[in-house]
Design a protein around this motif. Sequence first.
Motif, PDB file in Angstrom:
ATOM      1  N   GLY A 419       0.515  -0.910  -0.275  1.00 46.65           N
ATOM      2  CA  GLY A 419      -0.158  -0.176   0.385  1.00 46.65           C
ATOM      3  C   GLY A 419       1.459   1.054   0.214  1.00 46.65           C
ATOM      4  O   GLY A 419       0.342   2.152   0.497  1.00 46.65           O
ATOM      5  N   ALA A 420       2.348   1.280  -0.017  1.00 46.92           N
ATOM      6  CA  ALA A 420       3.318   2.717  -0.016  1.00 46.92           C
ATOM      7  C   ALA A 420       3.090   2.824  -1.128  1.00 46.92           C
ATOM      8  O   ALA A 420       2.678   2.767  -2.357  1.00 46.92           O
ATOM      9  N   PRO A 421       2.787   4.600  -1.207  1.00 49.00           N
ATOM     10  CA  PRO A 421       2.192   5.621  -2.439  1.00 49.00           C
ATOM     11  C   PRO A 421       3.405   4.945  -3.728  1.00 49.00           C
ATOM     12  O   PRO A 421       2.979   5.690  -4.955  1.00 49.00           O
ATOM     13  N   ASP A 422       4.695   4.599  -3.298  1.00 53.05           N
ATOM     14  CA  ASP A 422       5.448   4.158  -4.522  1.00 53.05           C
ATOM     15  C   ASP A 422       5.731   3.092  -4.778  1.00 53.05           C
ATOM     16  O   ASP A 422       6.852   2.861  -5.479  1.00 53.05           O
ATOM     17  N   ALA A 423       4.516   2.308  -4.486  1.00 56.08           N
ATOM     18  CA  ALA A 423       3.857   1.199  -4.762  1.00 56.08           C
ATOM     19  C   ALA A 423       4.233   0.863  -6.246  1.00 56.08           C
ATOM     20  O   ALA A 423       4.136   1.121  -6.922  1.00 56.08           O
ATOM     21  N   PRO A 424       5.566   0.077  -7.080  1.00 54.02           N
ATOM     22  CA  PRO A 424       4.980  -0.582  -8.529  1.00 54.02           C
ATOM     23  C   PRO A 424       3.736  -1.365  -8.765  1.00 54.02           C
ATOM     24  O   PRO A 424       3.327  -1.414  -7.810  1.00 54.02           O
ATOM     25  N   SER A 425       3.944  -1.676 -10.079  1.00 51.74           N
ATOM     26  CA  SER A 425       2.241  -1.821 -10.270  1.00 51.74           C
ATOM     27  C   SER A 425       2.152  -3.140 -10.075  1.00 51.74           C
ATOM     28  O   SER A 425       0.763  -3.077 -10.011  1.00 51.74           O
ATOM     29  N   GLN A 426       2.469  -3.602 -10.147  1.00 55.47           N
ATOM     30  CA  GLN A 426       2.319  -5.027  -9.673  1.00 55.47           C
ATOM     31  C   GLN A 426       3.118  -5.341  -8.462  1.00 55.47           C
ATOM     32  O   GLN A 426       3.856  -6.084  -7.723  1.00 55.47           O
ATOM     33  N   ALA A 427       2.104  -4.766  -7.483  1.00 52.45           N
ATOM     34  CA  ALA A 427       2.697  -4.662  -6.135  1.00 52.45           C
ATOM     35  C   ALA A 427       2.656  -5.481  -4.993  1.00 52.45           C
ATOM     36  O   ALA A 427       3.277  -5.992  -4.194  1.00 52.45           O
ATOM     37  N   VAL A 428       1.521  -6.364  -5.213  1.00 52.18           N
ATOM     38  CA  VAL A 428       1.692  -7.744  -5.007  1.00 52.18           C
ATOM     39  C   VAL A 428       2.733  -8.890  -4.961  1.00 52.18           C
ATOM     40  O   VAL A 428       2.985  -8.875  -3.854  1.00 52.18           O
ATOM     41  N   ALA A 429       1.937  -9.411  -5.864  1.00 52.38           N
ATOM     42  CA  ALA A 429       4.066  -9.511  -6.360  1.00 52.38           C
ATOM     43  C   ALA A 429       4.972  -9.698  -5.880  1.00 52.38           C
ATOM     44  O   ALA A 429       5.578 -10.119  -5.227  1.00 52.38           O
ATOM     45  N   ALA A 430       5.464  -8.508  -6.177  1.00 47.89           N
ATOM     46  CA  ALA A 430       6.571  -7.688  -5.625  1.00 47.89           C
ATOM     47  C   ALA A 430       6.493  -7.845  -3.992  1.00 47.89           C
ATOM     48  O   ALA A 430       7.518  -8.082  -3.552  1.00 47.89           O
ATOM     49  N   GLY A 431       5.300  -7.578  -3.009  1.00 51.02           N
ATOM     50  CA  GLY A 431       5.127  -7.254  -1.806  1.00 51.02           C
ATOM     51  C   GLY A 431       5.680  -8.635  -1.231  1.00 51.02           C
ATOM     52  O   GLY A 431       6.521  -8.720  -0.052  1.00 51.02           O
ATOM     53  N   LEU A 432       4.942  -9.669  -2.219  1.00 51.97           N
ATOM     54  CA  LEU A 432       4.879 -11.294  -1.588  1.00 51.97           C
ATOM     55  C   LEU A 432       6.818 -11.599  -1.726  1.00 51.97           C
ATOM     56  O   LEU A 432       7.135 -12.770  -1.118  1.00 51.97           O
ATOM     57  N   LEU A 433       6.736 -11.139  -2.828  1.00 45.42           N
ATOM     58  CA  LEU A 433       8.464 -11.303  -3.019  1.00 45.42           C
ATOM     59  C   LEU A 433       9.289 -10.336  -2.033  1.00 45.42           C
ATOM     60  O   LEU A 433      10.692 -11.197  -1.350  1.00 45.42           O
ATOM     61  N   GLN A 434       9.072  -9.187  -2.088  1.00 44.91           N
ATOM     62  CA  GLN A 434      10.671  -8.760  -0.661  1.00 44.91           C
ATOM     63  C   GLN A 434      10.554  -9.429   0.224  1.00 44.91           C
ATOM     64  O   GLN A 434      11.259  -9.259   1.106  1.00 44.91           O
ATOM     65  N   VAL A 435       9.258  -9.237   1.057  1.00 47.37           N
ATOM     66  CA  VAL A 435       8.373  -9.193   2.530  1.00 47.37           C
ATOM     67  C   VAL A 435       8.845 -10.841   2.644  1.00 47.37           C
ATOM     68  O   VAL A 435       9.455 -11.419   3.829  1.00 47.37           O
ATOM     69  N   LEU A 436       8.021 -12.323   1.521  1.00 44.49           N
ATOM     70  CA  LEU A 436       8.222 -13.484   2.301  1.00 44.49           C
ATOM     71  C   LEU A 436       8.679 -13.733   1.987  1.00 44.49           C
ATOM     72  O   LEU A 436       8.596 -15.098   2.040  1.00 44.49           O
ATOM     73  N   HIS A 437       9.567 -13.400   0.239  1.00 46.78           N
ATOM     74  CA  HIS A 437      10.076 -14.582  -0.046  1.00 46.78           C
ATOM     75  C   HIS A 437       9.480 -15.783  -1.247  1.00 46.78           C
ATOM     76  O   HIS A 437      10.053 -16.791  -1.465  1.00 46.78           O
ATOM     77  N   GLN A 438       8.407 -15.697  -1.737  1.00 45.98           N
ATOM     78  CA  GLN A 438       7.444 -16.330  -2.057  1.00 45.98           C
ATOM     79  C   GLN A 438       7.172 -15.513  -3.700  1.00 45.98           C
ATOM     80  O   GLN A 438       6.621 -14.065  -3.892  1.00 45.98           O
ATOM     81  N   THR A 439       7.013 -16.627  -4.496  1.00 46.88           N
ATOM     82  CA  THR A 439       5.586 -16.211  -5.719  1.00 46.88           C
ATOM     83  C   THR A 439       4.514 -16.617  -5.572  1.00 46.88           C
ATOM     84  O   THR A 439       3.988 -16.539  -4.515  1.00 46.88           O
ATOM     85  N   PRO A 440       3.557 -15.542  -6.094  1.00 47.29           N
ATOM     86  CA  PRO A 440       2.205 -15.790  -5.862  1.00 47.29           C
ATOM     87  C   PRO A 440       1.698 -16.928  -6.164  1.00 47.29           C
ATOM     88  O   PRO A 440       0.671 -17.428  -5.060  1.00 47.29           O
ATOM     89  N   VAL A 441       2.135 -17.330  -6.561  1.00 44.36           N
ATOM     90  CA  VAL A 441       2.160 -18.747  -7.405  1.00 44.36           C
ATOM     91  C   VAL A 441       2.102 -20.060  -6.154  1.00 44.36           C
ATOM     92  O   VAL A 441       1.519 -20.936  -5.940  1.00 44.36           O
TER      93      VAL A 441
END
Length: 460
Positions: A419-441
Amino acid sequence: MSRTATASGRMRLVAAVGTIALAITGADASWLLTRSSGRPAGVAGPLIHRNIGALADPARIVQQVADSRDVAVRDLLARRASAVLRHDETAFLATVDPTQVAFAARQRQRFQNMAQVPFASFSYQLGPAAIAGRRPHPARYGSAGTFIPDVTESYQLAGFDRQPVSLHQVLTFVHRQSGWLLAADDDLAFLHQGSDRDLWDFGPVLVYRGRHTLVLGHPQAGALLRQAAEEADRDIPDVSAVWGANWAQQVVVFLPATQAELGALIHDPGDLSQIAAVQSTELHSNGLGPPQQAGDRIALNPGPFAHLSSLGRRIVFTHEITHVAARTFTTDAVPLWLVEGFADYVGFLHSGLSVQVIVQELITHVRDQGLPSTLPTNGEFLGTNPSLAAVYEQSWLACRLIVGERGQAALVRLYRTIGAPDAPSQAVAAGLLQVLHQTPVAFTAAWRAALRAAVGRGAG
């Protein structure tokens, strides 16, 4: 003959100017017609000279009349707002057309309904000029000039609203002998262009103040106002313990009398029977940094909420207060499974309820329809969804899974990252990878395994 014909021609020109103005303002232009008719020819000369610029440019007089009207209406709105803040009923009603008896009575009641509301500010802003086609029924106002602009009614509750809350109003102003007056707020309702409503549009408002809460309701709510304030005060620290203290740590609670009133307050005329409470917020953005919150409100659904146990009320309040705390980071990029799952995670955190109790609806849903293949979509959170409870439970399990594998701080960090203002367009996938080190799949597969374990099924 020639001079008479010339004079007659001039008379018609003057009358034409008057007609232009009359079409815009009604009685405003009557002086022009009066002074140009039934007079000797010589009287018309000075009048024509004073308006010769308008004859050369008809748009000019139209604009001048509109500007004069706007100034008068802005002055009326300023007097009206001042009367609210000064609790001056006489001044407030002086802005209303007394010939509209029913509307004037409703305006008197609205003013009295607001008597206890602790306004820190109250104002109106005049919007664009009347849009083409915005005309009331001619029988209602006769030949009087009318004006139906968009108006924004703004207010702040003292000690709670950091930014003004805005209500869109579609108001009819009518020109009478004394000037412009407010005549209606529903003339265009048949075009689905109605005015927003707030709590005081539905009855007298009572106010109860807690330590960190302000609860507004109607007299019939009785002791429930105090109970709501006490519950919210108890639950705010639990929310801050998870989300952090970097939010206002105070809430405003609205307690409408009926579900229909709740729907009007939150602009949702649909089925709200499965919902005990709703959180709403306005976001104001100047394009520089995160948007600013305005008008954080928790609105209770009186029927369902009244039937909740004390534990149920605690869970509901903690859930909604979590939405208030996280609202600045609740952008369109954050999927609703995370928004609602996170709020449910905080709501159930200290409930003492087991997983099997919390996911009862999900157990039935999976047994009937099988294990879902994807995380809930935003569309599944509509109040009309018969499986809404199961959707919330799926979301809660997703957030519980994150906490179980990565810790509570990771769940909060994931929410803030997406939810950050500067989040990338694919924020969910990027967030999962950055924080959980997992892909959406990979995350979806882990979540489905958690669902399978929770509902006791060996296959999906």
